[in-house]
Design a protein around this motif. Structure first.
Motif, PDB file in Angstrom:
ATOM      1  N   PRO A 106      95.784  16.488  40.059  1.00 20.64           N
ATOM      2  CA  PRO A 106      97.048  17.166  40.366  1.00 20.64           C
ATOM      3  C   PRO A 106      97.261  18.580  39.527  1.00 20.64           C
ATOM      4  O   PRO A 106      96.806  18.576  38.383  1.00 20.64           O
ATOM      5  CB  PRO A 106      98.233  16.471  40.343  1.00 20.64           C
ATOM      6  CG  PRO A 106      97.321  14.933  40.402  1.00 20.64           C
ATOM      7  CD  PRO A 106      95.970  15.164  39.829  1.00 20.64           C
ATOM      8  N   GLU A 107      97.878  19.463  40.192  1.00 15.96           N
ATOM      9  CA  GLU A 107      98.305  20.849  39.485  1.00 15.96           C
ATOM     10  C   GLU A 107      99.021  20.584  38.076  1.00 15.96           C
ATOM     11  O   GLU A 107      98.938  21.341  37.032  1.00 15.96           O
ATOM     12  CB  GLU A 107      98.894  21.631  40.361  1.00 15.96           C
ATOM     13  CG  GLU A 107      99.228  23.114  39.538  1.00 15.96           C
ATOM     14  CD  GLU A 107      99.973  23.976  40.592  1.00 15.96           C
ATOM     15  OE1 GLU A 107     100.418  24.938  40.354  1.00 15.96           O
ATOM     16  OE2 GLU A 107     100.366  23.428  41.754  1.00 15.96           O
ATOM     17  N   ASN A 136      98.663  18.316  35.967  1.00 18.79           N
ATOM     18  CA  ASN A 136      97.786  17.552  34.879  1.00 18.79           C
ATOM     19  C   ASN A 136      97.400  18.483  33.910  1.00 18.79           C
ATOM     20  O   ASN A 136      95.885  18.839  33.986  1.00 18.79           O
ATOM     21  CB  ASN A 136      96.623  16.545  35.495  1.00 18.79           C
ATOM     22  CG  ASN A 136      95.981  15.806  34.625  1.00 18.79           C
ATOM     23  OD1 ASN A 136      96.041  16.210  33.255  1.00 18.79           O
ATOM     24  ND2 ASN A 136      95.243  14.666  34.952  1.00 18.79           N
ATOM     25  N   ASP A 137      97.950  19.235  33.175  1.00 17.77           N
ATOM     26  CA  ASP A 137      97.541  20.522  32.358  1.00 17.77           C
ATOM     27  C   ASP A 137      96.459  20.139  31.393  1.00 17.77           C
ATOM     28  O   ASP A 137      95.650  20.754  31.475  1.00 17.77           O
ATOM     29  CB  ASP A 137      98.716  20.720  31.576  1.00 17.77           C
ATOM     30  CG  ASP A 137      99.869  21.675  32.229  1.00 17.77           C
ATOM     31  OD1 ASP A 137      99.980  21.753  33.590  1.00 17.77           O
ATOM     32  OD2 ASP A 137     100.770  22.112  31.649  1.00 17.77           O
ATOM     33  N   ASN A 138      96.484  18.712  31.046  1.00 21.27           N
ATOM     34  CA  ASN A 138      95.462  18.415  30.135  1.00 21.27           C
ATOM     35  C   ASN A 138      93.976  18.297  30.525  1.00 21.27           C
ATOM     36  O   ASN A 138      93.072  18.643  29.847  1.00 21.27           O
ATOM     37  CB  ASN A 138      95.940  17.107  29.443  1.00 21.27           C
ATOM     38  CG  ASN A 138      95.078  16.945  28.073  1.00 21.27           C
ATOM     39  OD1 ASN A 138      95.223  17.824  27.008  1.00 21.27           O
ATOM     40  ND2 ASN A 138      94.649  15.798  27.735  1.00 21.27           N
ATOM     41  N   HIS A 139      94.102  18.131  31.841  1.00 16.80           N
ATOM     42  CA  HIS A 139      92.703  18.046  32.563  1.00 16.80           C
ATOM     43  C   HIS A 139      92.163  19.579  32.789  1.00 16.80           C
ATOM     44  O   HIS A 139      90.883  19.322  32.519  1.00 16.80           O
ATOM     45  CB  HIS A 139      92.886  17.522  33.954  1.00 16.80           C
ATOM     46  CG  HIS A 139      91.761  17.489  34.606  1.00 16.80           C
ATOM     47  ND1 HIS A 139      90.647  16.384  34.520  1.00 16.80           N
ATOM     48  CD2 HIS A 139      91.279  18.034  35.744  1.00 16.80           C
ATOM     49  CE1 HIS A 139      89.764  16.601  35.266  1.00 16.80           C
ATOM     50  NE2 HIS A 139      90.010  17.566  36.263  1.00 16.80           N
ATOM     51  N   SER A 198      90.272  26.099  32.003  1.00 20.69           N
ATOM     52  CA  SER A 198      89.121  26.326  32.532  1.00 20.69           C
ATOM     53  C   SER A 198      89.070  26.648  33.818  1.00 20.69           C
ATOM     54  O   SER A 198      88.196  27.531  34.314  1.00 20.69           O
ATOM     55  CB  SER A 198      88.267  25.129  32.471  1.00 20.69           C
ATOM     56  OG  SER A 198      88.886  23.872  33.019  1.00 20.69           O
ATOM     57  N   THR A 199      89.891  26.501  34.580  1.00 22.45           N
ATOM     58  CA  THR A 199      90.223  26.722  35.926  1.00 22.45           C
ATOM     59  C   THR A 199      91.764  27.057  36.343  1.00 22.45           C
ATOM     60  O   THR A 199      92.501  26.280  35.523  1.00 22.45           O
ATOM     61  CB  THR A 199      89.473  26.013  37.040  1.00 22.45           C
ATOM     62  OG1 THR A 199      90.146  24.724  37.180  1.00 22.45           O
ATOM     63  CG2 THR A 199      88.036  25.750  36.784  1.00 22.45           C
ATOM     64  N   TYR A 226      89.441  24.031  40.985  1.00 23.80           N
ATOM     65  CA  TYR A 226      88.072  23.877  40.580  1.00 23.80           C
ATOM     66  C   TYR A 226      87.490  25.411  40.882  1.00 23.80           C
ATOM     67  O   TYR A 226      86.413  25.715  40.591  1.00 23.80           O
ATOM     68  CB  TYR A 226      87.120  22.901  40.760  1.00 23.80           C
ATOM     69  CG  TYR A 226      87.528  21.555  40.252  1.00 23.80           C
ATOM     70  CD1 TYR A 226      88.029  21.586  38.980  1.00 23.80           C
ATOM     71  CD2 TYR A 226      87.180  20.315  40.531  1.00 23.80           C
ATOM     72  CE1 TYR A 226      88.571  20.224  38.310  1.00 23.80           C
ATOM     73  CE2 TYR A 226      87.288  19.096  39.947  1.00 23.80           C
ATOM     74  CZ  TYR A 226      87.975  19.262  39.013  1.00 23.80           C
ATOM     75  OH  TYR A 226      88.492  17.906  38.451  1.00 23.80           O
ATOM     76  N   PHE A 227      88.284  26.326  41.405  1.00 25.71           N
ATOM     77  CA  PHE A 227      87.840  27.396  41.682  1.00 25.71           C
ATOM     78  C   PHE A 227      87.783  28.442  40.294  1.00 25.71           C
ATOM     79  O   PHE A 227      88.599  28.192  39.528  1.00 25.71           O
ATOM     80  CB  PHE A 227      88.860  28.383  42.927  1.00 25.71           C
ATOM     81  CG  PHE A 227      88.619  27.709  44.029  1.00 25.71           C
ATOM     82  CD1 PHE A 227      87.449  27.459  44.749  1.00 25.71           C
ATOM     83  CD2 PHE A 227      89.830  26.987  44.646  1.00 25.71           C
ATOM     84  CE1 PHE A 227      87.400  26.832  46.026  1.00 25.71           C
ATOM     85  CE2 PHE A 227      89.892  26.211  45.864  1.00 25.71           C
ATOM     86  CZ  PHE A 227      88.570  26.186  46.612  1.00 25.71           C
TER      87      PHE A 227
END
Length: 298
Positions: free
Chosen positions: A112-113, A115-118, A163-164, A169-170
């Motif tokens: 999900p958007e 989930n900043d830590n991910h 990272s994206t 994941y774009f």
């Protein structure tokens, strides 16, 4: 007048791995269905990574399966460089990918958007260094940094911290459109290079009826493009990174491509787009740019 049609459609179920060419696709605001719905996380830094960092990922490939991980994400079959196949719901998938890549990684579905830590760059000091930036963009000493002014400030802020863009994941936008005319134009500057379209990872490859040789999609900026029942908004030119020089199956490593892109195209090739009207597209569809008066009609 040029007559543009869709010659190929691609999706890349796992970020930075080889994709699958498909005849038709459902398109939503999130892009082509099942495009970049999985990614690899480096377990050393706990950061989502692609082929800018792990070039060998481009020797893996992935295709979607009918069974689902969730309502939004299909499971995938991944082909390792050895030819061995492993599925995302296999208990050993992380082990097999790690052994093939030569480092500890895990495979993750889109999160999900919020989930900043991910999505966060956990190795931020290194990731934000000028040396790392130049490396990831394949630049040599003395070459200028790419012009990022075509990207909105809010997206540039995402680049610095994550990272994206969160929730995807774009690298930037959900759709990448490339013309065969641009490939012909680039080939005129590096005739000895293999300019297989897979280097540039388009979602939509557009061909024309006159074998044009020009960066024609640069003239589509800030305009709409209609394909099938879908409508796209052309946002900005695509800044190219070191990935276009990486080797892939049957495609050799070639740094000359980046030298010519920097010299003749400001390090840009193809355009990014967003989806303003979801719908369906298929190969052979006419491509219409109503604001420019360009269509497939003769």
């Amino acid at each position: 007048m040029p007559q543009f049609t869709v010659s190929e459609i691609w999706r890349y179920p796992v970020k930075s791995m080889g994709g699958e060419q498909i005849h038709e696709a459902s398109v939503s605001e999130k892009g082509i269905d099942q495009d970049r719905v999985w990614a690899i996380r480096d377990e050393k830094t706990k950061t989502i990574r692609g082929a800018k960092h792990f070039g060998d990922l481009m020797h893996f490939s992935a295709r979607c399966l009918e069974r689902r991980f969730s309502d939004q994400v299909a499971h995938v079959e991944i082909t390792l460089p050895s030819g061995k196949k492993v599925c995302s719901d296999d208990d050993s998938v992380h082990q097999f990918i790690s052994e093939a890549l030569g480092r500890a990684v895990t495979l993750w579905p889109i999160m999900p958007e919020n989930n900043d830590n991910h999505y966060r760059l956990q190795d931020l000091p290194k990731a934000s260094s000028l040396k790392e930036f130049r490396r990831s963009f394949g630049l040599e000493d003395g070459e200028p940094l790419p012009d990022m002014s075509g990207f909105p400030k809010e997206l540039l802020r995402e680049f610095v911290r994550f990272s994206t863009p969160r929730g995807t994941y774009f690298d930037a936008y959900p759709i990448n459109i490339l013309t065969t005319a641009s490939l012909f134009k680039l080939a005129s500057f590096c005739p000895d290079s293999s300019l297989d379209r897979r280097r540039f990872r388009p979602n939509i490859l557009v061909s024309d009826n006159k074998a044009l040789c020009d960066f024609v999609e640069d003239g589509w900026l800030n305009n709409s493009l209609i394909i099938g029942s879908s409508k796209f908004e052309i946002e900005t030119r695509t800044v190219r990174c070191v990935m276009v020089t990486r080797s892939q199956p049957e495609i050799p490593k070639d740094t000359v491509i980046m030298r010519r892109l920097v010299e003749h195209a400001s390090q840009k090739l193809s355009v990014y787009a967003t989806v303003s009207t979801p719908g369906n597209i298929c190969t052979g569809n006419v491509v219409t740019l109503p604001n420019l008066g360009v269509s497939n009609a003769s």
